[in-house]
Enzyme design. Structure first.
Site, PDB file in Angstrom:
ATOM      1  N   PHE A  21       0.834  -1.226   0.000  1.00  0.00           N
ATOM      2  CA  PHE A  21       0.000   0.000   0.000  1.00  0.00           C
ATOM      3  C   PHE A  21       0.863   1.267   0.000  1.00  0.00           C
ATOM      4  O   PHE A  21       0.569   2.230   0.721  1.00  0.00           O
ATOM      5  CB  PHE A  21      -0.918   0.075   1.240  1.00  0.00           C
ATOM      6  CG  PHE A  21      -1.735  -1.155   1.525  1.00  0.00           C
ATOM      7  CD1 PHE A  21      -2.367  -1.846   0.504  1.00  0.00           C
ATOM      8  CD2 PHE A  21      -1.905  -1.614   2.832  1.00  0.00           C
ATOM      9  CE1 PHE A  21      -3.142  -2.974   0.776  1.00  0.00           C
ATOM     10  CE2 PHE A  21      -2.673  -2.736   3.109  1.00  0.00           C
ATOM     11  CZ  PHE A  21      -3.298  -3.424   2.073  1.00  0.00           C
TER      12      PHE A  21
ATOM     13  N   ARG B 239       0.860  13.272  10.637  1.00  0.00           N
ATOM     14  CA  ARG B 239      -0.509  13.144  11.160  1.00  0.00           C
ATOM     15  C   ARG B 239      -1.158  14.503  11.327  1.00  0.00           C
ATOM     16  O   ARG B 239      -2.379  14.642  11.175  1.00  0.00           O
ATOM     17  CB  ARG B 239      -0.485  12.364  12.478  1.00  0.00           C
ATOM     18  CG  ARG B 239      -0.238  10.885  12.245  1.00  0.00           C
ATOM     19  CD  ARG B 239       0.079  10.105  13.497  1.00  0.00           C
ATOM     20  NE  ARG B 239       0.381   8.714  13.143  1.00  0.00           N
ATOM     21  CZ  ARG B 239       1.047   7.871  13.920  1.00  0.00           C
ATOM     22  NH1 ARG B 239       1.489   8.263  15.095  1.00  0.00           N
ATOM     23  NH2 ARG B 239       1.278   6.635  13.521  1.00  0.00           N
TER      24      ARG B 239
ATOM     25  N   GLU C 277      -1.561   6.269   7.930  1.00  0.00           N
ATOM     26  CA  GLU C 277      -0.724   6.996   8.891  1.00  0.00           C
ATOM     27  C   GLU C 277      -1.172   6.719  10.334  1.00  0.00           C
ATOM     28  O   GLU C 277      -1.107   7.577  11.212  1.00  0.00           O
ATOM     29  CB  GLU C 277      -0.659   8.484   8.539  1.00  0.00           C
ATOM     30  CG  GLU C 277      -0.054   8.640   7.133  1.00  0.00           C
ATOM     31  CD  GLU C 277       0.412  10.014   6.737  1.00  0.00           C
ATOM     32  OE1 GLU C 277       0.387  10.917   7.572  1.00  0.00           O
ATOM     33  OE2 GLU C 277       0.819  10.167   5.580  1.00  0.00           O
TER      34      GLU C 277
ATOM     35  N   THR D 288      -4.223   3.929  12.161  1.00  0.00           N
ATOM     36  CA  THR D 288      -5.681   3.863  12.268  1.00  0.00           C
ATOM     37  C   THR D 288      -6.160   4.660  13.491  1.00  0.00           C
ATOM     38  O   THR D 288      -5.361   4.995  14.372  1.00  0.00           O
ATOM     39  CB  THR D 288      -6.151   2.403  12.469  1.00  0.00           C
ATOM     40  OG1 THR D 288      -5.543   1.918  13.679  1.00  0.00           O
ATOM     41  CG2 THR D 288      -5.745   1.503  11.310  1.00  0.00           C
TER      42      THR D 288
HETATM   43  N1  COS Z   1       9.253   9.965  18.209  1.00  0.00           N
HETATM   44  C1  COS Z   1      10.490   9.511  18.499  1.00  0.00           C
HETATM   45  N2  COS Z   1      10.742   8.253  18.922  1.00  0.00           N
HETATM   46  C2  COS Z   1       9.685   7.434  19.056  1.00  0.00           C
HETATM   47  C3  COS Z   1       8.365   7.852  18.779  1.00  0.00           C
HETATM   48  C4  COS Z   1       8.171   9.172  18.340  1.00  0.00           C
HETATM   49  N3  COS Z   1       6.953   9.635  18.065  1.00  0.00           N
HETATM   50  N4  COS Z   1       7.540   6.817  19.011  1.00  0.00           N
HETATM   51  C5  COS Z   1       8.304   5.795  19.412  1.00  0.00           C
HETATM   52  N5  COS Z   1       9.599   6.161  19.448  1.00  0.00           N
HETATM   53  C6  COS Z   1      10.743   5.343  19.885  1.00  0.00           C
HETATM   54  C7  COS Z   1      10.525   4.894  21.316  1.00  0.00           C
HETATM   55  O1  COS Z   1      10.996   5.878  22.214  1.00  0.00           O
HETATM   56  C8  COS Z   1      11.303   3.614  21.383  1.00  0.00           C
HETATM   57  O2  COS Z   1      12.673   3.907  21.550  1.00  0.00           O
HETATM   58  P1  COS Z   1      13.476   3.337  22.844  1.00  0.00           P
HETATM   59  O3  COS Z   1      13.338   1.851  22.767  1.00  0.00           O
HETATM   60  O4  COS Z   1      14.875   3.825  22.614  1.00  0.00           O
HETATM   61  O5  COS Z   1      12.807   3.929  24.017  1.00  0.00           O
HETATM   62  C9  COS Z   1      11.174   3.028  19.980  1.00  0.00           C
HETATM   63  O6  COS Z   1      10.804   4.129  19.129  1.00  0.00           O
HETATM   64  C10 COS Z   1      10.103   1.973  19.920  1.00  0.00           C
HETATM   65  O7  COS Z   1       8.879   2.580  20.278  1.00  0.00           O
HETATM   66  P2  COS Z   1       7.657   1.787  20.932  1.00  0.00           P
HETATM   67  O8  COS Z   1       8.160   0.941  22.048  1.00  0.00           O
HETATM   68  O9  COS Z   1       6.606   2.767  21.198  1.00  0.00           O
HETATM   69  O10 COS Z   1       7.258   0.781  19.732  1.00  0.00           O
HETATM   70  P3  COS Z   1       5.938  -0.025  19.570  1.00  0.00           P
HETATM   71  O11 COS Z   1       6.242  -1.223  18.777  1.00  0.00           O
HETATM   72  O12 COS Z   1       5.266  -0.216  20.894  1.00  0.00           O
HETATM   73  O13 COS Z   1       5.048   0.994  18.683  1.00  0.00           O
HETATM   74  C11 COS Z   1       3.045   1.790  17.718  1.00  0.00           C
HETATM   75  C12 COS Z   1       3.729   0.761  18.589  1.00  0.00           C
HETATM   76  C13 COS Z   1       1.615   1.399  17.677  1.00  0.00           C
HETATM   77  C14 COS Z   1       3.222   3.155  18.329  1.00  0.00           C
HETATM   78  C15 COS Z   1       3.683   1.857  16.310  1.00  0.00           C
HETATM   79  O14 COS Z   1       3.884   0.563  15.809  1.00  0.00           O
HETATM   80  C16 COS Z   1       2.838   2.637  15.334  1.00  0.00           C
HETATM   81  O15 COS Z   1       2.826   3.874  15.311  1.00  0.00           O
HETATM   82  N6  COS Z   1       2.078   1.917  14.471  1.00  0.00           N
HETATM   83  C17 COS Z   1       1.305   2.542  13.428  1.00  0.00           C
HETATM   84  C18 COS Z   1       2.133   2.592  12.222  1.00  0.00           C
HETATM   85  C19 COS Z   1       1.482   3.447  11.197  1.00  0.00           C
HETATM   86  O16 COS Z   1       1.085   4.570  11.444  1.00  0.00           O
HETATM   87  N7  COS Z   1       1.390   2.899  10.010  1.00  0.00           N
HETATM   88  C20 COS Z   1       0.741   3.614   8.972  1.00  0.00           C
HETATM   89  C21 COS Z   1       1.427   3.359   7.692  1.00  0.00           C
HETATM   90  S1  COS Z   1       2.761   4.377   7.445  1.00  0.00           S
HETATM   91  S2  COS Z   1       2.005   5.715   6.247  1.00  0.00           S
END
Ligand code: COS
Length: 383
Positions: free
Chosen positions: A155, A244, A364, A366
């Protein structure tokens, strides 16, 4: 350096006129042909729309977030497909380089992304990794001065048009989570990179998505974004925070357009001897849509201002994305209701917007992912 107030005012007025006079009249044609006419793309380039968020030193307009969302409100006044073409260059297709790229990578790519000569795409999602982005499986194996990339991305917006892909892939197979992921700048035409057929989507005709397939795709080590392994997931999250907000602004723009169209129709359409806008049940729908669009506009402006002040707006960006994308869904639904039978018929365009806006609640992140992010940040902050 930001634009001065007067120059920005002129830019905004020009974009609003461009939307009204050039894009709105082309909406049906774009939907039918599933393509944006080349002369419109050329005009978008001339206006600088591909480089709104790119710093001026790299040839962009260097808009602040507050300015960028105002342009996005304006671009929302027409089919989202137009915005989608310039959207990746301003957001997910360039911001990784702006935020975390090396100087060399910025100089190499940003000027061409800002001019629209090069279209940028962001390759994060995979067939088995969507909301759980950190579970992605694409791999990047170091081989001397190169990396060899393998995997399928799904996608991917603007993949058929793109000249440059920011590809998230796992450099450390031992590390299953976010820390094993790196980002790479992969140029179209690199042997081993292939684009699948265009996806057949529910809406947003004229905006294209497709699979990006990497099969032993060799890129030089200099393609590693920022020159550091293990940073790719964080880069992707930072890019999404910003993106976003932009998407939320587009939702506001589309909602305002639909409110205008609904009001005009309700004032023209006569039933029971008077315009339906005089009936309170119709008025309730108009008022709810106007109110919700206004609320979302205020949220987006506030979050953008905070971001310009240097504050972390991860939570606010998710709040905006959640509210604005759900809001425009409700507004589009009411627009169909106000148009009645005409709302269901393609000639009036409302059903097209109804299908187009459905995407905003999905990509970006859900709505459910935004809810999770907001609540998780709340708990963290309180702890
Ligand atoms: N800015 C900077 N760093 C970030 C961040 C942000 N907004 N969000 C997360 N991080 C960092 C965290 O701090 C963490 O680093 P450390 O391990 O050094 O502390 C690392 O990235 C991993 O983050 P996290 O533990 O939050 O990862 P998860 O796997 O729990 O993330 C979500 C889960 C749901 C937040 C993530 O997978 C997500 O955003 N999914 C949606 C993806 C998306 O939007 N897809 C759409 C298609 S792309 S157009």
């Amino acid at each position: 350096m930001a634009l001065d107030q007067e120059t920005f005012g002129q830019l905004l007025a020009t974009v609003e006129r461009f939307v009204r006079e050039r894009l709105v009249p082309s909406e049906e044609r774009v939907a039918e042909e599933d393509a944006i006419p080349p002369d419109i793309v050329a005009e978008m380039r001339r206006l600088g729309l591909f480089g709104m968020s790119c710093p001026q030193e790299y040839g962009g307009l260097g808009l602040t977030m507050s300015e960028e969302v105002q342009v996005a409100f304006a671009l929302g006044g027409t089919s989202p497909a137009f915005r989608s073409l310039v959207g990746t260059n301003n957001g997910i297709g360039s911001q990784g380089i702006v935020i975390d790229g090396t100087d060399g990578q910025r100089r190499e790519y940003l000027p061409r992304l800002a001019s629209g000569e090069l279209i940028g795409a962001f390759a994060l999602t995979e067939p088995d990794s969507g909301s759980d982005a950190a579970s992605l499986r694409a791999s990047a194996r170091r081989d001397g001065d190169h990396y060899v990339l393998n995997g399928t991305k799904r996608f991917i917006t603007n993949a058929p048009e793109a000249g440059l892909f920011t590809v998230m892939a796992r450099t450390n197979p031992e590390e299953k989570g976010a820390a094993g992921i790196s980002a790479f700048l992969v140029e179209a035409g690199t042997p081993g990179l292939r684009i699948g057929p265009n996806d057949r989507k529910m809406g947003q005709k004229g905006a294209h998505t497709a699979d990006v397939i990497l099969e032993d795709c060799r890129v030089p080590a200099s393609a590693l974004l920022g020159g550091r392994e293990g940073q790719g997931f964080k880069t992707a999250m930072k890019v999404l925070d910003r993106a976003r907000l932009h998407i939320s602004a587009v939702c506001v723009g589309v909602a305002e357009r639909l409110v205008r169209d609904s009001l005009r129709y309700a004032m023209e359409r006569v039933q029971f001897g008077k315009p339906i806008a005089e009936f309170q049940l119709v008025q309730a729908m108009l008022a709810d849509s106007r109110t919700e669009a206004y609320a979302a506009r205020c949220m987006v402006m506030d979050a953008a201002r905070r971001r310009d002040e240097g504050l972390n707006v991860s939570t606010e960006a998710s709040c905006c994305k959640l509210f604005a994308s759900e809001m425009v869904g409700r507004v589009a639904d009411r627009a169909v209701q106000i148009f009645g039978g005409a709302g269901y018929v393609a000639d009036y365009g409302v059903e097209r917007f109804y299908r187009d806006v459905r995407l905003f609640r999905l990509y970006e992140g859900t709505s459910q992912i935004q809810q999770i992010l907001i609540a998780r940040n709340m708990v963290r902050e309180a702890g």
